[in-house]
Design a protein around this motif. Structure first.
Motif, short mmCIF file in Angstrom:
data_model
loop_
_atom_site.label_atom_id
_atom_site.label_comp_id
_atom_site.label_asym_id
_atom_site.label_seq_id
_atom_site.Cartn_x
_atom_site.Cartn_y
_atom_site.Cartn_z
N HIS A 89 -58.81 -18.10 2.16
CA HIS A 89 -57.87 -17.24 2.89
C HIS A 89 -56.86 -16.64 1.93
CE1 HIS A 89 -56.01 -15.60 6.48
NE2 HIS A 89 -54.84 -15.82 5.88
N ALA A 90 -56.97 -15.33 1.72
CA ALA A 90 -56.01 -14.56 0.94
C ALA A 90 -55.99 -14.93 -0.55
CB ALA A 90 -54.59 -14.68 1.53
N THR A 150 -59.54 -28.60 7.60
CA THR A 150 -59.63 -27.42 8.47
C THR A 150 -59.05 -27.71 9.84
OG1 THR A 150 -61.66 -26.88 7.29
CG2 THR A 150 -61.19 -25.61 9.27
N GLU A 175 -60.93 -12.95 -1.06
CA GLU A 175 -60.50 -11.91 -0.12
C GLU A 175 -59.68 -10.83 -0.83
OE1 GLU A 175 -60.77 -13.72 4.27
OE2 GLU A 175 -58.76 -13.85 3.38
N SER A 210 -56.21 -15.92 16.24
CA SER A 210 -55.40 -16.17 15.04
C SER A 210 -54.15 -16.99 15.33
CB SER A 210 -55.00 -14.83 14.40
OG SER A 210 -56.14 -14.07 14.07
N HIS A 237 -52.18 -12.24 5.67
CA HIS A 237 -53.01 -12.60 4.51
C HIS A 237 -52.13 -12.66 3.26
CE1 HIS A 237 -56.57 -11.91 7.02
NE2 HIS A 237 -57.25 -12.52 6.09
N THR A 274 -48.83 -11.06 12.81
CA THR A 274 -50.09 -11.59 13.33
C THR A 274 -50.18 -11.33 14.83
OG1 THR A 274 -50.16 -13.32 11.64
CG2 THR A 274 -51.46 -13.69 13.65
N HIS A 312 -52.03 -18.62 12.65
CA HIS A 312 -51.25 -17.78 11.72
C HIS A 312 -49.98 -17.23 12.36
CE1 HIS A 312 -54.26 -17.67 8.53
NE2 HIS A 312 -55.18 -17.49 9.45
N PHE A 366 -51.13 -22.68 9.64
CA PHE A 366 -51.18 -22.46 8.20
C PHE A 366 -49.87 -22.83 7.50
CE2 PHE A 366 -55.30 -20.89 7.83
CZ PHE A 366 -55.53 -20.40 6.55
N ASP A 408 -59.41 -8.73 7.45
CA ASP A 408 -60.69 -9.12 8.05
C ASP A 408 -61.36 -7.95 8.78
OD1 ASP A 408 -60.41 -11.77 7.19
OD2 ASP A 408 -59.31 -12.34 8.98
N HIS A 411 -63.50 -13.47 10.38
CA HIS A 411 -62.30 -14.31 10.37
C HIS A 411 -62.69 -15.70 10.87
CE1 HIS A 411 -58.66 -16.23 11.65
NE2 HIS A 411 -58.89 -16.02 12.92
#
Length: 253
Positions: free
Chosen positions: A170-171, A202, A175, A76, A38, A85, A79, A210, A47, A118
């Motif tokens: 996200h981050a 997305t 968050e 995930s 994050h 991760t 990520h 990411f 999360d 998440h």
């Protein structure tokens, strides 16, 4: 008001769970979190922290529910270019969710609420819910509308006076605000960095990862965050989710 221990399944002893069931506790809240990057300022368990808090507060507001341990890690894969991760395949996550629900059903819970926190977990939760519902006696209530979840986070920011609307969160501000409210010491405020801003596909995030969009793993500007906004966001999500659960429980009887 119930104490923290009397709401958290994992901190109870089995006779307390048995007694709760005998005295009308019929709903279990299961959050599905992650261990994933994050950005350079938020912990990998963001999360999961969020899931722990949401499940506890939803259980408290309902008054006749317990918060099960948050499931982690989650899905995930997008990520994985960021160290730390941990990811599992969707099939594995769905199997774990299925096992949770079977176990809770066997003990006598009549309603099992699934709360993904998440983005990568929303799809698996939606996919597996109908299968589980056919297998067990308990009703399964998935709070798995990702667009609604993002909207609630943005609404919470707005209600706290921060106009910072993001389609994909996200981050960033939302968050970071949540972690400031829950565990301020975990936020590396000296590392707050703005990330990618603007529209994001997305599908590309999920398929290409990411790192193709944001070098530091952040979307948006975490500098906008405040602990007060984090509290407002949590309250907004909990209020909406409690309404959903109460409506669904009435529907199934």
């Amino acid at each position: 008001m119930s104490s923290r221990r009397s709401l958290l399944l994992e901190e109870m002893v089995w006779p307390e769970v048995e007694s709760a069931l005998e005295n009308g506790t019929r709903t279990a809240i299961v959050a599905i979190g992650s261990i994933e990057q994050h950005g350079p300022h938020l912990p990998l368990n963001m999360d999961t922290l969020d899931g722990d808090e949401l499940s506890r507060r939803i259980a408290r507001e309902l008054g006749d529910a317990l918060a099960a341990p948050t499931i982690r890690p989650g899905c995930s894969g997008h990520h994985m270019e960021f160290p730390g991760t941990i990811t599992v395949p969707p099939e594995t996550l769905m199997d774990v969710i299925r096992s949770y629900c079977r176990s809770l059903d066997e003990h006598g819970f009549e309603h099992i609420v699934l709360v993904p926190t998440h983005g990568g977990n929303f799809g698996p939760v939606k996919t597996v819910t109908p299968d589980i519902a056919r297998e067990i006696d308990a009703s399964v209530i998935p709070l798995a509308d990702l667009d609604e979840h993002m909207q609630l986070l943005n609404e919470g920011l707005s209600e706290a006076g921060i106009e910072y609307d993001q389609d994909v969160i996200h981050a960033g501000a939302a968050e970071t605000a949540i972690v400031l409210a829950l565990e301020e010491g975990l936020v590396r405020t000296e590392n707050l960095e703005r990330g990618h801003e603007g529209s994001i596909a997305t599908a590309r995030l999920l398929s290409e990862g990411f790192k193709t969009i944001t070098e530091n793993g952040v979307l948006g500007d975490p500098n906008e965050a405040t602990a007060e906004a984090g509290e407002r966001i949590i309250e907004t999500v909990v209020s909406s989710y409690v309404d959903h659960v109460e409506t669904e429980r009435k529907t199934v009887g």
